[in-house]
Scaffold this motif. Structure first.
Motif, PDB file in Angstrom:
ATOM      1  N   ASP A 216       0.818  -1.220   0.000  1.00 22.11           N
ATOM      2  CA  ASP A 216       0.000   0.000   0.000  1.00 22.11           C
ATOM      3  C   ASP A 216       0.854   1.273   0.000  1.00 22.11           C
ATOM      4  N   VAL A 217       2.149   1.128   0.277  1.00 24.07           N
ATOM      5  CA  VAL A 217       3.012   2.297   0.486  1.00 24.07           C
ATOM      6  C   VAL A 217       3.320   3.029  -0.823  1.00 24.07           C
ATOM      7  N   GLY A 218       3.700   2.286  -1.853  1.00 22.42           N
ATOM      8  CA  GLY A 218       4.201   2.893  -3.082  1.00 22.42           C
ATOM      9  C   GLY A 218       3.225   3.836  -3.749  1.00 22.42           C
ATOM     10  N   GLY A 219       1.968   3.421  -3.884  1.00 26.13           N
ATOM     11  CA  GLY A 219       0.974   4.243  -4.568  1.00 26.13           C
ATOM     12  C   GLY A 219       0.690   5.546  -3.851  1.00 26.13           C
ATOM     13  N   ALA A 220       0.578   5.485  -2.512  1.00 29.78           N
ATOM     14  CA  ALA A 220       0.294   6.693  -1.727  1.00 29.78           C
ATOM     15  C   ALA A 220       1.448   7.687  -1.804  1.00 29.78           C
ATOM     16  N   LEU A 221       2.689   7.183  -1.676  1.00 33.97           N
ATOM     17  CA  LEU A 221       3.856   8.061  -1.780  1.00 33.97           C
ATOM     18  C   LEU A 221       3.971   8.666  -3.175  1.00 33.97           C
ATOM     19  N   LEU A 222       3.730   7.847  -4.197  1.00 31.78           N
ATOM     20  CA  LEU A 222       3.808   8.318  -5.585  1.00 31.78           C
ATOM     21  C   LEU A 222       2.774   9.409  -5.857  1.00 31.78           C
ATOM     22  N   ALA A 223       1.545   9.189  -5.387  1.00 35.83           N
ATOM     23  CA  ALA A 223       0.488  10.188  -5.588  1.00 35.83           C
ATOM     24  C   ALA A 223       0.853  11.506  -4.914  1.00 35.83           C
ATOM     25  N   GLY A 224       1.390  11.419  -3.700  1.00 31.84           N
ATOM     26  CA  GLY A 224       1.808  12.627  -2.983  1.00 31.84           C
ATOM     27  C   GLY A 224       2.911  13.357  -3.731  1.00 31.84           C
ATOM     28  N   TRP A 225       3.904  12.595  -4.183  1.00 31.38           N
ATOM     29  CA  TRP A 225       5.021  13.186  -4.922  1.00 31.38           C
ATOM     30  C   TRP A 225       4.514  13.886  -6.186  1.00 31.38           C
ATOM     31  N   GLU A 226       3.673  13.174  -6.943  1.00 37.78           N
ATOM     32  CA  GLU A 226       3.255  13.706  -8.243  1.00 37.78           C
ATOM     33  C   GLU A 226       2.226  14.838  -8.118  1.00 37.78           C
ATOM     34  N   SER A 227       1.775  15.123  -6.902  1.00 41.19           N
ATOM     35  CA  SER A 227       0.959  16.322  -6.715  1.00 41.19           C
ATOM     36  C   SER A 227       1.847  17.575  -6.791  1.00 41.19           C
ATOM     37  N   ILE A 228       3.162  17.367  -6.696  1.00 41.28           N
ATOM     38  CA  ILE A 228       4.134  18.470  -6.776  1.00 41.28           C
ATOM     39  C   ILE A 228       4.962  18.395  -8.064  1.00 41.28           C
ATOM     40  N   MET A 229       5.441  17.188  -8.394  1.00 36.97           N
ATOM     41  CA  MET A 229       6.340  16.988  -9.534  1.00 36.97           C
ATOM     42  C   MET A 229       5.944  15.720 -10.282  1.00 36.97           C
ATOM     43  N   ARG A 230       5.716  15.814 -11.567  1.00 35.87           N
ATOM     44  CA  ARG A 230       5.330  14.635 -12.358  1.00 35.87           C
ATOM     45  C   ARG A 230       6.566  13.886 -12.836  1.00 35.87           C
ATOM     46  N   PHE A 231       6.442  12.575 -12.885  1.00 36.10           N
ATOM     47  CA  PHE A 231       7.504  11.748 -13.458  1.00 36.10           C
ATOM     48  C   PHE A 231       7.198  11.419 -14.914  1.00 36.10           C
ATOM     49  N   SER A 232       8.259  11.182 -15.686  1.00 39.74           N
ATOM     50  CA  SER A 232       8.093  10.719 -17.072  1.00 39.74           C
ATOM     51  C   SER A 232       7.762   9.229 -17.066  1.00 39.74           C
ATOM     52  N   ASP A 233       7.373   8.708 -18.215  1.00 40.94           N
ATOM     53  CA  ASP A 233       7.088   7.266 -18.335  1.00 40.94           C
ATOM     54  C   ASP A 233       8.328   6.443 -18.009  1.00 40.94           C
ATOM     55  N   ASP A 234       9.496   6.895 -18.474  1.00 43.76           N
ATOM     56  CA  ASP A 234      10.740   6.161 -18.206  1.00 43.76           C
ATOM     57  C   ASP A 234      11.075   6.147 -16.720  1.00 43.76           C
ATOM     58  N   GLU A 235      10.831   7.262 -16.044  1.00 48.38           N
ATOM     59  CA  GLU A 235      11.101   7.318 -14.603  1.00 48.38           C
ATOM     60  C   GLU A 235      10.165   6.381 -13.846  1.00 48.38           C
ATOM     61  N   ARG A 236       8.896   6.404 -14.193  1.00 52.31           N
ATOM     62  CA  ARG A 236       7.926   5.494 -13.557  1.00 52.31           C
ATOM     63  C   ARG A 236       8.304   4.041 -13.827  1.00 52.31           C
ATOM     64  N   ASP A 237       8.746   3.767 -15.050  1.00 57.22           N
ATOM     65  CA  ASP A 237       9.087   2.414 -15.451  1.00 57.22           C
ATOM     66  C   ASP A 237      10.318   1.880 -14.701  1.00 57.22           C
ATOM     67  N   SER A 238      11.117   2.787 -14.155  1.00 56.72           N
ATOM     68  CA  SER A 238      12.339   2.386 -13.438  1.00 56.72           C
ATOM     69  C   SER A 238      12.131   2.241 -11.937  1.00 56.72           C
ATOM     70  N   LEU A 239      10.964   2.676 -11.458  1.00 55.72           N
ATOM     71  CA  LEU A 239      10.728   2.767 -10.024  1.00 55.72           C
ATOM     72  C   LEU A 239      10.884   1.418  -9.311  1.00 55.72           C
ATOM     73  N   PHE A 240      10.305   0.371  -9.886  1.00 54.09           N
ATOM     74  CA  PHE A 240      10.348  -0.951  -9.247  1.00 54.09           C
ATOM     75  C   PHE A 240      11.789  -1.409  -9.023  1.00 54.09           C
ATOM     76  N   LEU A 241      12.615  -1.341 -10.056  1.00 52.77           N
ATOM     77  CA  LEU A 241      14.003  -1.806  -9.921  1.00 52.77           C
ATOM     78  C   LEU A 241      14.821  -0.895  -9.010  1.00 52.77           C
ATOM     79  N   LEU A 242      14.492   0.396  -8.975  1.00 48.74           N
ATOM     80  CA  LEU A 242      15.203   1.298  -8.069  1.00 48.74           C
ATOM     81  C   LEU A 242      14.863   0.996  -6.607  1.00 48.74           C
ATOM     82  N   VAL A 243      13.604   0.678  -6.340  1.00 52.53           N
ATOM     83  CA  VAL A 243      13.197   0.293  -4.977  1.00 52.53           C
ATOM     84  C   VAL A 243      13.931  -0.988  -4.564  1.00 52.53           C
TER      85      VAL A 243
END
Length: 361
Positions: free
Chosen positions: A270-297
């Motif tokens: 449940d953590v990832g989606g809530a943090l992502l939504a909060g972040w993207e209310s300030i700064m949007r990520f590109s498709d490539d950045e979103r696509d890299s999130l899993f491996l970066l975590v």
């Protein structure tokens, strides 16, 4: 033969030495003192005769060698505080300095340590608090606010934040290969090797296109202090420890927060989606950045497990803190790997879009 103990950079002052430092440098007479956890530095909670509380932070002797970097870190904390971000800040010595380089003998030869007296901010770590999804959304929003605010930071020494050789940076996941022997015999070693390979093929080629700036670099569950507010919710009362402040990719900041905030959460997915939504209310990520999130975590979990195990060999007396992520981190890395990128991202991205719609109502 490993002779790291002979030149151990970790300070091990006695409470009496710490109290004497507070009096000498800050004119503060300490009536109570206790140790606070730290990775390879040393922290003391201090109470003076007027019942004011402080944190005395003694940096390890290795990091203390880079005075310019420490000055920028200290300046960044004050800058954020001035711009409404709840960051811990350093207090001035009796001679007006925000930090002092002190020659101290902790029992293994005299070494120079950077000493700072920090503001004490009450509350509990996120790790020790039952945070809600709304709380996580707010943490994500604050994380982005921190980095957005740091875009305005001006200092003649900002080049010290170009820390290309910092092994904790998520741009340096392949450096883990040099330390993998600490995982010999562990079933997880194969997963870590696979994460590194996938990072090299799927993330590394895209990094040049990622949005970059100054990031905190270590928004983990021990470095975010929260206080309870109404209806079981919490608000962030302090962000601590700017020792990994660096120029980096903004998506790294979010990945680090997701990795650590999952550790103690009873519903880690449940953590990832809530943090992502909060972040993207300030700064949007590109498709490539979103696509890299899993491996970066996953990469951050691998770093925490491998470097924690490596550092225990050097700092055996601090084993409990160094392996703080080991048990939950091992289980979490295994579960995320088993679920796979597609499944985990579907959950995160669906939650984020649902959350964003809900917040706007």
């Amino acid at each position: 033969m490993d002779n790291t103990t002979a030149v151990n950079p970790r300070p091990t002052l006695t409470p009496q030495q710490a109290a004497e430092l507070a009096l000498k440098l800050y004119g503060v007479t300490i009536s109570e003192i206790s140790s606070l956890p730290s990775y390879i530095d040393q922290n003391f909670l201090m109470v003076d005769e007027e019942r004011n509380k402080y944190v005395l932070k003694i940096m390890n002797s290795e990091d203390s060698k880079n005075a310019s970097l420490l000055e920028v870190q200290t300046f960044a904390m004050s800058f954020l505080r001035q711009h409404g971000v709840p960051a811990q800040t350093a207090l001035r010595t009796t001679t007006g300095q925000l930090m002092s380089m002190e020659e101290i003998d902790c029992g293994h030869g005299s070494q120079t340590y950077c000493v700072r007296l920090m503001t004490y901010i009450p509350g509990k770590t996120v790790a020790a608090s039952p945070v809600t999804k709304q709380d996580l959304y707010n943490v994500g929003k604050l994380a982005a606010t921190v980095d957005e605010t740091l875009q305005q930071l001006v200092s003649p020494n900002l080049d010290v934040l170009q820390r290309d050789d910092e092994r904790w940076s998520l741009s340096n996941i392949p450096l883990l290969e040099d330390f993998l022997s600490v995982m010999d015999g562990e079933p997880l070693q194969g997963v870590i090797k696979a994460v590194i390979e996938q990072y090299k093929s799927h993330v590394q080629p895209k990094i040049s296109s990622f949005q970059k700036g100054i990031i905190h670099g270590d928004l983990n569950d021990q470095n975010i202090i929260v206080s309870p507010v109404d209806n079981g919710h919490h608000e962030v009362s302090a962000i601590l420890d700017f020792s990994l402040l660096m120029n980096g990719c903004y998506v790294f900041e979010l990945a680090i927060a997701i990795a650590y905030l999952m550790l103690e959460n009873p519903r880690p997915l449940d953590v990832g989606g809530a943090l992502l939504a909060g972040w993207e209310s300030i700064m949007r990520f590109s498709d490539d950045e979103r696509d890299s999130l899993f491996l970066l975590v996953l990469g951050r979990l691998c770093q925490s497990l491998v470097y924690g195990r490596h550092n225990v060999k050097k700092y055996l007396d601090n084993k409990k803190y160094l392996l703080i992520t080991a048990e939950n981190g091992t289980r979490l890395l295994s579960e995320l790997w088993k679920l796979g990128k597609t499944e985990v991202e579907r959950k995160w991205f669906t939650d984020a879009s649902t959350f964003s719609v809900w917040i706007k109502k």
